[in-house]
Scaffold this motif. Structure first.
Motif, PDB file in Angstrom:
ATOM      1  N   THR A  66     -83.216 -64.661  18.552  1.00 25.61           N
ATOM      2  CA  THR A  66     -82.280 -65.150  19.636  1.00 25.61           C
ATOM      3  C   THR A  66     -80.936 -64.613  19.031  1.00 25.61           C
ATOM      4  OG1 THR A  66     -83.328 -66.976  20.655  1.00 25.61           O
ATOM      5  CG2 THR A  66     -81.109 -66.599  21.121  1.00 25.61           C
ATOM      6  N   ARG A  67     -80.663 -64.992  17.795  1.00 27.12           N
ATOM      7  CA  ARG A  67     -79.258 -64.607  17.186  1.00 27.12           C
ATOM      8  C   ARG A  67     -79.068 -63.075  17.246  1.00 27.12           C
ATOM      9  NH1 ARG A  67     -76.123 -67.527  12.415  1.00 27.12           N
ATOM     10  NH2 ARG A  67     -77.574 -68.985  13.410  1.00 27.12           N
ATOM     11  N   ARG A  69     -80.678 -60.599  18.886  1.00 30.05           N
ATOM     12  CA  ARG A  69     -80.539 -60.168  20.208  1.00 30.05           C
ATOM     13  C   ARG A  69     -79.302 -60.301  20.758  1.00 30.05           C
ATOM     14  NH1 ARG A  69     -80.926 -61.904  24.522  1.00 30.05           N
ATOM     15  NH2 ARG A  69     -81.634 -63.995  24.304  1.00 30.05           N
ATOM     16  N   THR A  70     -78.822 -61.528  20.602  1.00 31.13           N
ATOM     17  CA  THR A  70     -77.453 -61.924  21.407  1.00 31.13           C
ATOM     18  C   THR A  70     -76.372 -61.047  20.768  1.00 31.13           C
ATOM     19  OG1 THR A  70     -78.384 -64.175  21.649  1.00 31.13           O
ATOM     20  CG2 THR A  70     -75.971 -63.773  21.596  1.00 31.13           C
ATOM     21  N   THR A  71     -76.395 -60.797  19.561  1.00 32.49           N
ATOM     22  CA  THR A  71     -75.114 -59.911  19.047  1.00 32.49           C
ATOM     23  C   THR A  71     -75.302 -58.521  19.684  1.00 32.49           C
ATOM     24  OG1 THR A  71     -76.589 -59.402  17.076  1.00 32.49           O
ATOM     25  CG2 THR A  71     -75.072 -61.300  16.990  1.00 32.49           C
ATOM     26  N   GLU A  73     -76.820 -57.863  22.626  1.00 31.17           N
ATOM     27  CA  GLU A  73     -76.615 -57.856  24.039  1.00 31.17           C
ATOM     28  C   GLU A  73     -75.142 -58.045  24.236  1.00 31.17           C
ATOM     29  OE1 GLU A  73     -78.772 -61.033  25.770  1.00 31.17           O
ATOM     30  OE2 GLU A  73     -77.652 -60.716  27.678  1.00 31.17           O
ATOM     31  N   ILE A  74     -74.391 -58.573  23.447  1.00 34.34           N
ATOM     32  CA  ILE A  74     -72.880 -58.609  23.414  1.00 34.34           C
ATOM     33  C   ILE A  74     -72.376 -57.463  23.034  1.00 34.34           C
ATOM     34  CG2 ILE A  74     -70.801 -59.716  22.789  1.00 34.34           C
ATOM     35  CD1 ILE A  74     -72.353 -62.154  21.753  1.00 34.34           C
ATOM     36  N   LYS A  77     -72.938 -54.983  26.175  1.00 34.60           N
ATOM     37  CA  LYS A  77     -72.142 -55.284  27.490  1.00 34.60           C
ATOM     38  C   LYS A  77     -70.690 -54.789  27.308  1.00 34.60           C
ATOM     39  CE  LYS A  77     -75.617 -58.600  29.519  1.00 34.60           C
ATOM     40  NZ  LYS A  77     -75.828 -59.885  29.794  1.00 34.60           N
ATOM     41  N   ARG A  78     -70.124 -55.214  26.166  1.00 37.75           N
ATOM     42  CA  ARG A  78     -68.787 -54.885  25.720  1.00 37.75           C
ATOM     43  C   ARG A  78     -68.366 -53.343  25.850  1.00 37.75           C
ATOM     44  NH1 ARG A  78     -67.210 -59.523  21.754  1.00 37.75           N
ATOM     45  NH2 ARG A  78     -67.356 -61.034  23.629  1.00 37.75           N
ATOM     46  N   VAL A 300     -70.328 -62.523  11.189  1.00 33.86           N
ATOM     47  CA  VAL A 300     -70.843 -62.713  12.587  1.00 33.86           C
ATOM     48  C   VAL A 300     -69.883 -61.850  13.366  1.00 33.86           C
ATOM     49  CG1 VAL A 300     -71.460 -63.959  14.402  1.00 33.86           C
ATOM     50  CG2 VAL A 300     -71.728 -64.620  12.018  1.00 33.86           C
ATOM     51  N   THR A 301     -68.274 -62.052  13.338  1.00 29.05           N
ATOM     52  CA  THR A 301     -67.717 -61.315  14.155  1.00 29.05           C
ATOM     53  C   THR A 301     -67.613 -59.734  13.878  1.00 29.05           C
ATOM     54  OG1 THR A 301     -66.013 -63.222  14.313  1.00 29.05           O
ATOM     55  CG2 THR A 301     -65.218 -61.002  15.092  1.00 29.05           C
ATOM     56  N   ILE A 304     -70.805 -57.890  15.492  1.00 28.29           N
ATOM     57  CA  ILE A 304     -70.592 -57.243  16.895  1.00 28.29           C
ATOM     58  C   ILE A 304     -70.001 -55.987  16.772  1.00 28.29           C
ATOM     59  CG2 ILE A 304     -69.713 -57.676  19.393  1.00 28.29           C
ATOM     60  CD1 ILE A 304     -71.284 -60.114  18.609  1.00 28.29           C
TER      61      ILE A 304
ATOM     62  N   ASP B  82     -69.332 -61.341  31.529  1.00 34.18           N
ATOM     63  CA  ASP B  82     -70.543 -61.166  31.005  1.00 34.18           C
ATOM     64  C   ASP B  82     -71.418 -62.272  30.739  1.00 34.18           C
ATOM     65  OD1 ASP B  82     -70.281 -58.196  31.196  1.00 34.18           O
ATOM     66  OD2 ASP B  82     -69.315 -58.137  29.081  1.00 34.18           O
ATOM     67  N   ILE B  84     -74.501 -64.347  28.736  1.00 34.45           N
ATOM     68  CA  ILE B  84     -75.392 -64.517  27.906  1.00 34.45           C
ATOM     69  C   ILE B  84     -76.317 -65.592  27.921  1.00 34.45           C
ATOM     70  CG2 ILE B  84     -75.931 -64.238  25.353  1.00 34.45           C
ATOM     71  CD1 ILE B  84     -74.422 -62.018  26.292  1.00 34.45           C
ATOM     72  N   LEU B  86     -79.036 -68.071  26.377  1.00 35.97           N
ATOM     73  CA  LEU B  86     -79.627 -68.429  25.228  1.00 35.97           C
ATOM     74  C   LEU B  86     -80.709 -69.303  25.338  1.00 35.97           C
ATOM     75  CD1 LEU B  86     -76.150 -68.088  23.691  1.00 35.97           C
ATOM     76  CD2 LEU B  86     -78.192 -67.341  22.312  1.00 35.97           C
ATOM     77  N   ARG B  90     -85.800 -71.590  21.267  1.00 37.90           N
ATOM     78  CA  ARG B  90     -86.371 -70.630  20.559  1.00 37.90           C
ATOM     79  C   ARG B  90     -85.579 -70.012  19.289  1.00 37.90           C
ATOM     80  NH1 ARG B  90     -89.111 -66.222  24.297  1.00 37.90           N
ATOM     81  NH2 ARG B  90     -89.753 -65.605  22.327  1.00 37.90           N
ATOM     82  N   SER B  91     -84.495 -70.429  19.271  1.00 36.88           N
ATOM     83  CA  SER B  91     -83.281 -69.850  18.320  1.00 36.88           C
ATOM     84  C   SER B  91     -83.315 -70.617  17.189  1.00 36.88           C
ATOM     85  CB  SER B  91     -81.899 -69.821  19.139  1.00 36.88           C
ATOM     86  OG  SER B  91     -81.441 -71.145  19.010  1.00 36.88           O
ATOM     87  N   SER B  92     -82.238 -70.250  16.308  1.00 39.24           N
ATOM     88  CA  SER B  92     -81.996 -70.596  14.939  1.00 39.24           C
ATOM     89  C   SER B  92     -82.063 -72.072  14.791  1.00 39.24           C
ATOM     90  CB  SER B  92     -80.688 -70.125  14.532  1.00 39.24           C
ATOM     91  OG  SER B  92     -80.792 -68.811  14.554  1.00 39.24           O
ATOM     92  N   ASN B 105     -71.256 -70.023  14.624  1.00 37.05           N
ATOM     93  CA  ASN B 105     -71.886 -68.858  14.909  1.00 37.05           C
ATOM     94  C   ASN B 105     -71.667 -68.286  16.174  1.00 37.05           C
ATOM     95  OD1 ASN B 105     -73.578 -67.402  12.413  1.00 37.05           O
ATOM     96  ND2 ASN B 105     -73.729 -69.595  12.192  1.00 37.05           N
ATOM     97  N   ALA B 108     -68.241 -67.269  16.611  1.00 38.69           N
ATOM     98  CA  ALA B 108     -67.863 -66.056  15.927  1.00 38.69           C
ATOM     99  C   ALA B 108     -68.139 -64.792  16.819  1.00 38.69           C
ATOM    100  CB  ALA B 108     -68.421 -66.081  14.371  1.00 38.69           C
ATOM    101  N   MET B 109     -69.014 -65.024  17.622  1.00 33.78           N
ATOM    102  CA  MET B 109     -69.562 -63.813  18.416  1.00 33.78           C
ATOM    103  C   MET B 109     -68.573 -63.487  19.485  1.00 33.78           C
ATOM    104  SD  MET B 109     -73.489 -64.554  18.732  1.00 33.78           S
ATOM    105  CE  MET B 109     -74.720 -64.761  17.167  1.00 33.78           C
ATOM    106  N   GLN B 110     -67.320 -64.050  19.393  1.00 32.30           N
ATOM    107  CA  GLN B 110     -66.212 -64.046  20.182  1.00 32.30           C
ATOM    108  C   GLN B 110     -66.527 -64.537  21.823  1.00 32.30           C
ATOM    109  OE1 GLN B 110     -63.012 -63.318  19.191  1.00 32.30           O
ATOM    110  NE2 GLN B 110     -63.742 -62.310  17.165  1.00 32.30           N
TER     111      GLN B 110
END
Lengths: 319, 319, 319
Positions: A66-67, A69-71, A73-74, A77-78, A300-301, A304, B82, B84, B86, B90-92, B105, B108-110
């Protein structure tokens, strides 16, 4: 076996990102420069840029994360892309369709980019070799082989805090043998000119056979950390925490965990990195993870920004 | 323990929505006014407004609720955010990471906004206290504590049909003791000046200990419904339908179910509400749920507008 | 029983797509023309058009199909719609809510379009009859009844390669009795004027009772394929591959599988189609599936264009 540089077109431009191995220094540097520019986008009121407008990015996670994939996805989308998340475990592959038939079908849906995570090393290579020419593949982690966007975001982090690569000592601590992150980091560090790369851990996780990668193998943590600028700790997978390779997670921490005391062996301004999610008290003491030398959350930042840079660069090279 | 108004900044502006408890009347009224304006957007050809363009809204549903998640997703997309989603299970967190590490975390993905549902009362408060200053938290239901957007949409519904609050009698019927909806409704009704709030049900579900909330406790349905303007029925959770607290769902309906006959005890123009999904023949007779005094479906529509208002207002107060 | 044309409004315009049965030839032709125009969009740098901007498309897949859902998601996003994927299996229906209550609630969220897949034949009809007037329903496959967008994409494929319908011979090979694809194809082929439609397979899967549909029933593959212009192979569901209806998948391939040798019975320029996912070596030999007469992957591409045409046309007819 893949051809020498399956991720570059005949003009030497990036069309897939499969591995940091074999990725030319010029391209790597350009990706880091682009990522740096995207970092400033995060500060703006409106974070979107139209680089991938009208493009379809498919997240194909054959192995769940999930983590990560989320990065992606973001990042997509950006860049104004349309993002399609495919729950592969529940899709036609479960109906007995082959990987390449699935890929051919998804390509025919006019996908522009596949972000692929797969438990089998080499799967993204296979897909890149067989997908339609209009489709571009980004490896989001394959088996124990490679995790190139993690490698690049680690490089961006190091460059951000250390400015140069040519004078650095970097220690990678933990289960190097089974880590795609370590492998991608080592190739990137080498290409960018880091003269002193050390891999640190017990013989079961850091075997001497790693030496041909151009690294110094240390089984003693003090020797491994001595005067380094950067400490990259690796996540210890739970399946390694007991049994043949390692007696226990407590035992690991006693010998290789990064504590405030051991951190003193490194340079005064050393940074501590981790790809996450961290196991507090296993790879790293909480006080270090949350301490002033930890750059784990900035990683993490930066992740992206690096993923935006990779997607944006590849989109710019689309036929 | 949270500080007095953790959902307001030092200028008294809304920066998180955690609870209707302690939410000032002026802010509540402003949210209802804004929601009313958004209702008219639903009628327009193009339903989108750019208030959250370039912002990232993360739906963090630690407890599954497709319906509530969907309403937030629609609201955010209509504001051009946008979104997202989650799949937290199923995640961390499943990998043993702590809630606060997960939140750090994702911040930190903004991320700009977290919409949080959690089975533990207080989890959204905890997150709001510990997340980065650029992140804003909306409570989408925490344990038996609060469900403030449901409370606000109920207020919007009541205001829409009854115009004023100061002269109303409102009966909340059902499992009040375990209901975050009831709790959020009671606080909102009190703040908005409703003079007569009754909670109605058997002693096991509506204990006398609720009185300090400023409500009248009724164990007799006729007394509870007598001359009320508004009947809010609560969903009976299946785990309560048998066992220690309640003999059976049939028994509940015989004593507390809202039937056409019992509806007559209320005022002629009383409205009937329910947060959904309804159990026909348990909390409410089908003929009442589908009848002319039911406003259950308008509640759903108002729910989108309220969530747009909350997100839009918070976005306007972002640093 | 549905009214004669529940998918048309009183002006004869398309407001739902439920079945190719009863769909007027003029509308079918208009949909194919529109789809053809959208095909050229795929070639453009930016693939989006604003036809559904601000509209909310809900994917309601009561029966899981990642592939079909993905094609609708892509089509809707290319029309600039907001897409909401509902994981119905985990939603309120699982809490005992009825189908019509779920639909009423989702309609109240101001949905504009429902894309519905359901294991029960007729479910999309039921939904179209009961949903609010502002909601439009597209059948994405219901039981063994209909799969109209597959039918239309098959027609687009045939028209693309064969130009005209009035002079064609088409063979549909496989489990016709249980196939919603076959049923939708047969109605569409009839409406578009194909004079020779054959259904081919063993008596258990292709019973004589199909004749009233206006087809020729062939149990002999050679007779079925003789001089046809188009071969539509159907997916053999695994539950049919053994037991009462069919001895085994190997036995099926020996008698009805499309091999290079048997392909010669058809016209020289015959095309081979399949709705996917294919079972290699069951319905079709790999060399045929990957051969020059296979149009299986173009079908996928045409499927996106057809779904865009259906959604765009219905949106144009919205009140």
């Amino acid at each position: 076996m893949p051809a020498p540089h399956p991720q570059l077109n005949r003009h030497g431009e990036l069309i897939h990102l499969l591995s940091t191995e074999g990725l030319p220094k010029a391209i790597m540097t350009q990706l880091l420069d682009t990522a740096e520019a995207f970092l400033s986008i995060h500060q703006r009121e409106i974070k979107k840029v139209p680089l991938l407008r009208g493009k379809s990015v498919f997240n194909l996670f054959f192995e769940n994360s999930t983590r990560t994939r989320t990065t992606f996805e973001i990042a997509a989308k950006r860049l104004s892309a349309d993002v399609i998340n495919l729950d592969i475990a529940r899709s036609s592959t479960a109906k007995g369709e082959s990987l390449l038939d699935t890929i051919a079908n998804l390509s025919a849906m006019q996908a522009d980019m596949f972000v692929v995570r797969h438990s089998q090393s080499g799967a993204p290579f296979l897909i890149a070799q067989h997908c339609a020419p209009h489709v571009h593949v980004i490896n989001a982690g394959d088996g124990q082989h490679a995790h190139p966007t993690q490698g690049l975001l680690d490089m961006l982090t190091i460059r951000h805090y250390k400015k140069e690569f040519h004078n650095l000592s970097v220690a990678i601590v933990g289960d190097v043998a089974h880590s795609r992150v370590a492998r991608s980091d080592i190739h990137a560090l080498s290409t960018l000119g880091v003269p002193d790369i050390r891999v640190v851990g017990p013989k079961t996780l850091v075997p001497d056979s790693l030496r041909p990668l151009g690294v110094r193998v240390c089984h003693d943590l003090r020797e491994g950390l001595k005067d380094v600028d950067v400490i990259i700790t690796l996540r210890l997978q739970s399946e390694r925490m007991s049994g043949a390779l390692l007696p226990s997670s407590g035992e690991y921490f006693r010998t290789y965990g990064i504590t405030p005391e051991r951190l003193q062996w490194a340079k005064d301004d050393a940074i501590v990195m981790h790809p996450g999610p961290i196991n507090r008290g296993v790879e790293i003491a909480s006080s270090v993870a949350d301490g002033e030398r930890s750059v784990i959350l900035p990683q993490v930042t930066f992740g992206i920004a690096v993923r935006m840079a990779v997607m944006g660069t590849i989109a710019g090279n689309m036929a």
